[in-house]
Design a protein around this motif. Sequence first.
Motif, PDB file in Angstrom:
ATOM      1  N   ARG A 172     -12.559   3.733  -6.814  1.00 37.70           N
ATOM      2  CA  ARG A 172     -12.603   2.474  -6.079  1.00 37.70           C
ATOM      3  C   ARG A 172     -11.604   1.478  -6.661  1.00 37.70           C
ATOM      4  O   ARG A 172     -10.915   0.760  -5.918  1.00 37.70           O
ATOM      5  CB  ARG A 172     -14.017   1.894  -6.124  1.00 37.70           C
ATOM      6  CG  ARG A 172     -14.173   0.540  -5.434  1.00 37.70           C
ATOM      7  CD  ARG A 172     -13.820   0.618  -3.965  1.00 37.70           C
ATOM      8  NE  ARG A 172     -14.678   1.569  -3.276  1.00 37.70           N
ATOM      9  CZ  ARG A 172     -14.398   2.071  -2.066  1.00 37.70           C
ATOM     10  NH1 ARG A 172     -13.290   1.718  -1.434  1.00 37.70           N
ATOM     11  NH2 ARG A 172     -15.233   2.937  -1.503  1.00 37.70           N
ATOM     12  N   ALA A 173     -11.511   1.436  -7.981  1.00 34.76           N
ATOM     13  CA  ALA A 173     -10.559   0.515  -8.621  1.00 34.76           C
ATOM     14  C   ALA A 173      -9.128   0.842  -8.215  1.00 34.76           C
ATOM     15  O   ALA A 173      -8.314  -0.061  -7.970  1.00 34.76           O
ATOM     16  CB  ALA A 173     -10.718   0.584 -10.137  1.00 34.76           C
ATOM     17  N   LEU A 174      -8.809   2.115  -8.132  1.00 35.58           N
ATOM     18  CA  LEU A 174      -7.456   2.497  -7.728  1.00 35.58           C
ATOM     19  C   LEU A 174      -7.180   2.050  -6.293  1.00 35.58           C
ATOM     20  O   LEU A 174      -6.112   1.489  -6.005  1.00 35.58           O
ATOM     21  CB  LEU A 174      -7.282   4.010  -7.863  1.00 35.58           C
ATOM     22  CG  LEU A 174      -5.842   4.545  -7.756  1.00 35.58           C
ATOM     23  CD1 LEU A 174      -5.693   5.839  -8.538  1.00 35.58           C
ATOM     24  CD2 LEU A 174      -5.425   4.782  -6.305  1.00 35.58           C
ATOM     25  N   MET A 175      -8.133   2.284  -5.407  1.00 36.20           N
ATOM     26  CA  MET A 175      -7.915   1.897  -4.014  1.00 36.20           C
ATOM     27  C   MET A 175      -7.834   0.384  -3.860  1.00 36.20           C
ATOM     28  O   MET A 175      -7.037  -0.129  -3.058  1.00 36.20           O
ATOM     29  CB  MET A 175      -9.030   2.464  -3.129  1.00 36.20           C
ATOM     30  CG  MET A 175      -9.151   3.984  -3.152  1.00 36.20           C
ATOM     31  SD  MET A 175      -7.575   4.866  -3.023  1.00 36.20           S
ATOM     32  CE  MET A 175      -6.939   4.262  -1.466  1.00 36.20           C
ATOM     33  N   GLU A 176      -8.628  -0.361  -4.630  1.00 34.47           N
ATOM     34  CA  GLU A 176      -8.550  -1.815  -4.569  1.00 34.47           C
ATOM     35  C   GLU A 176      -7.217  -2.315  -5.105  1.00 34.47           C
ATOM     36  O   GLU A 176      -6.654  -3.296  -4.596  1.00 34.47           O
ATOM     37  CB  GLU A 176      -9.710  -2.431  -5.348  1.00 34.47           C
ATOM     38  CG  GLU A 176     -11.056  -2.244  -4.656  1.00 34.47           C
ATOM     39  CD  GLU A 176     -12.215  -2.818  -5.457  1.00 34.47           C
ATOM     40  OE1 GLU A 176     -11.985  -3.202  -6.630  1.00 34.47           O
ATOM     41  OE2 GLU A 176     -13.340  -2.857  -4.917  1.00 34.47           O
ATOM     42  N   ALA A 177      -6.693  -1.626  -6.125  1.00 35.99           N
ATOM     43  CA  ALA A 177      -5.380  -2.006  -6.656  1.00 35.99           C
ATOM     44  C   ALA A 177      -4.296  -1.748  -5.622  1.00 35.99           C
ATOM     45  O   ALA A 177      -3.368  -2.557  -5.469  1.00 35.99           O
ATOM     46  CB  ALA A 177      -5.098  -1.228  -7.936  1.00 35.99           C
ATOM     47  N   VAL A 178      -4.394  -0.641  -4.900  1.00 28.26           N
ATOM     48  CA  VAL A 178      -3.436  -0.359  -3.834  1.00 28.26           C
ATOM     49  C   VAL A 178      -3.483  -1.440  -2.776  1.00 28.26           C
ATOM     50  O   VAL A 178      -2.449  -1.967  -2.333  1.00 28.26           O
ATOM     51  CB  VAL A 178      -3.719   1.021  -3.212  1.00 28.26           C
ATOM     52  CG1 VAL A 178      -2.985   1.190  -1.887  1.00 28.26           C
ATOM     53  CG2 VAL A 178      -3.327   2.139  -4.163  1.00 28.26           C
TER      54      VAL A 178
ATOM     55  N   GLU B  74      -5.191   3.167 -16.258  1.00 30.23           N
ATOM     56  CA  GLU B  74      -4.329   4.221 -15.731  1.00 30.23           C
ATOM     57  C   GLU B  74      -4.358   4.239 -14.210  1.00 30.23           C
ATOM     58  O   GLU B  74      -3.332   4.445 -13.546  1.00 30.23           O
ATOM     59  CB  GLU B  74      -4.757   5.571 -16.292  1.00 30.23           C
ATOM     60  CG  GLU B  74      -3.976   6.757 -15.756  1.00 30.23           C
ATOM     61  CD  GLU B  74      -2.532   6.794 -16.224  1.00 30.23           C
ATOM     62  OE1 GLU B  74      -1.850   7.772 -15.911  1.00 30.23           O
ATOM     63  OE2 GLU B  74      -2.076   5.854 -16.895  1.00 30.23           O
ATOM     64  N   ALA B  75      -5.530   4.003 -13.617  1.00 29.29           N
ATOM     65  CA  ALA B  75      -5.639   3.948 -12.162  1.00 29.29           C
ATOM     66  C   ALA B  75      -4.788   2.814 -11.602  1.00 29.29           C
ATOM     67  O   ALA B  75      -4.103   2.979 -10.584  1.00 29.29           O
ATOM     68  CB  ALA B  75      -7.103   3.765 -11.743  1.00 29.29           C
ATOM     69  N   GLU B  76      -4.802   1.684 -12.273  1.00 25.49           N
ATOM     70  CA  GLU B  76      -3.992   0.548 -11.804  1.00 25.49           C
ATOM     71  C   GLU B  76      -2.507   0.867 -11.928  1.00 25.49           C
ATOM     72  O   GLU B  76      -1.711   0.514 -11.053  1.00 25.49           O
ATOM     73  CB  GLU B  76      -4.342  -0.709 -12.600  1.00 25.49           C
ATOM     74  CG  GLU B  76      -3.644  -1.950 -12.087  1.00 25.49           C
ATOM     75  CD  GLU B  76      -4.189  -3.223 -12.701  1.00 25.49           C
ATOM     76  OE1 GLU B  76      -3.596  -4.291 -12.459  1.00 25.49           O
ATOM     77  OE2 GLU B  76      -5.208  -3.154 -13.416  1.00 25.49           O
ATOM     78  N   ARG B  77      -2.127   1.532 -13.010  1.00 29.95           N
ATOM     79  CA  ARG B  77      -0.721   1.890 -13.196  1.00 29.95           C
ATOM     80  C   ARG B  77      -0.254   2.860 -12.110  1.00 29.95           C
ATOM     81  O   ARG B  77       0.819   2.690 -11.522  1.00 29.95           O
ATOM     82  CB  ARG B  77      -0.514   2.526 -14.570  1.00 29.95           C
ATOM     83  CG  ARG B  77       0.948   2.774 -14.939  1.00 29.95           C
ATOM     84  CD  ARG B  77       1.051   3.595 -16.208  1.00 29.95           C
ATOM     85  NE  ARG B  77       0.691   4.984 -15.969  1.00 29.95           N
ATOM     86  CZ  ARG B  77       1.533   5.898 -15.492  1.00 29.95           C
ATOM     87  NH1 ARG B  77       2.772   5.555 -15.184  1.00 29.95           N
ATOM     88  NH2 ARG B  77       1.150   7.138 -15.310  1.00 29.95           N
ATOM     89  N   ILE B  78      -1.084   3.864 -11.817  1.00 27.83           N
ATOM     90  CA  ILE B  78      -0.720   4.826 -10.787  1.00 27.83           C
ATOM     91  C   ILE B  78      -0.678   4.163  -9.416  1.00 27.83           C
ATOM     92  O   ILE B  78       0.177   4.493  -8.586  1.00 27.83           O
ATOM     93  CB  ILE B  78      -1.692   6.020 -10.812  1.00 27.83           C
ATOM     94  CG1 ILE B  78      -1.442   6.854 -12.081  1.00 27.83           C
ATOM     95  CG2 ILE B  78      -1.523   6.889  -9.570  1.00 27.83           C
ATOM     96  CD1 ILE B  78      -2.363   8.042 -12.232  1.00 27.83           C
ATOM     97  N   ALA B  79      -1.565   3.216  -9.174  1.00 30.66           N
ATOM     98  CA  ALA B  79      -1.535   2.481  -7.899  1.00 30.66           C
ATOM     99  C   ALA B  79      -0.179   1.824  -7.711  1.00 30.66           C
ATOM    100  O   ALA B  79       0.377   1.809  -6.598  1.00 30.66           O
ATOM    101  CB  ALA B  79      -2.654   1.446  -7.857  1.00 30.66           C
ATOM    102  N   GLY B  80       0.369   1.274  -8.797  1.00 31.05           N
ATOM    103  CA  GLY B  80       1.685   0.660  -8.712  1.00 31.05           C
ATOM    104  C   GLY B  80       2.758   1.659  -8.327  1.00 31.05           C
ATOM    105  O   GLY B  80       3.661   1.352  -7.533  1.00 31.05           O
ATOM    106  N   LEU B  81       2.662   2.882  -8.840  1.00 33.51           N
ATOM    107  CA  LEU B  81       3.616   3.920  -8.466  1.00 33.51           C
ATOM    108  C   LEU B  81       3.468   4.302  -7.002  1.00 33.51           C
ATOM    109  O   LEU B  81       4.455   4.524  -6.295  1.00 33.51           O
ATOM    110  CB  LEU B  81       3.415   5.158  -9.339  1.00 33.51           C
ATOM    111  CG  LEU B  81       3.691   5.020 -10.840  1.00 33.51           C
ATOM    112  CD1 LEU B  81       3.364   6.330 -11.547  1.00 33.51           C
ATOM    113  CD2 LEU B  81       5.132   4.625 -11.093  1.00 33.51           C
TER     114      LEU B  81
END
Length: 233
Positions: free
Chosen positions: A24-30, A203-210
Amino acid sequence: MRSFLYISANPKKEEASNSLRVGRALMEAVRKLNPQAQIAEIDVYREPIPLIDGHFLQARSRLAAGADVSELPAEEQEIVRNVFRFTDQFIAADTYVFAYPLWNFGIPPLLKAYVDTIKVARKTFRYTPEGPIPLLSGKKAVLIQSSGDVYSEGPLKEFEHGSRYLSAVLSFIGVDWIRTIRMEGMDQDKSRADARRNEALAEAERIAGLLVADGSPYEDSVAESRHFSELGH
């Protein structure tokens, strides 16, 4: 505009599952980085995922022989269209995010059922005399896997059939950019749960940026999976 498909596979509530929390954190970061991103979600424990049964196999044989879906018996038409609904949704997305636990050395059974709807001959790959050819290209995937033991190394390494299996399936159909956040071993060391969960979230936030950096080269240096630990897999 990139389109995302978030596939979650845990019957627990989101707040009780670290893999779902990180997903969920990754999707919210996206969404924060790209408010225009198209995001669809599938929870395989709440979505009626069809199972590959005898009727579907019979229908698949008829289709392989050249029949059109409309020419199948009514019961087989319904089953095929139900499966292809998930196949077509998967094909339409640019980026996939899977969040799931490692259970009994493998992925949850309903996630396996979902995989059976996306690895479909003549839709996501095709057979040729020279061997199978993937039909998807330019796609990206993130695997968020949690486990109570450590499977990335050590005596249990050969028993890891979660991220390794999903990576194999995705590569087979043409997805060639795959990153893994592997959260493992926190049933062994619960005192470090918060710190390691925070590492996974970072790490999820970093990958979201990529993922939202369209037009920018992706870092080859992150091709190696990042290994983290998680409490409450």
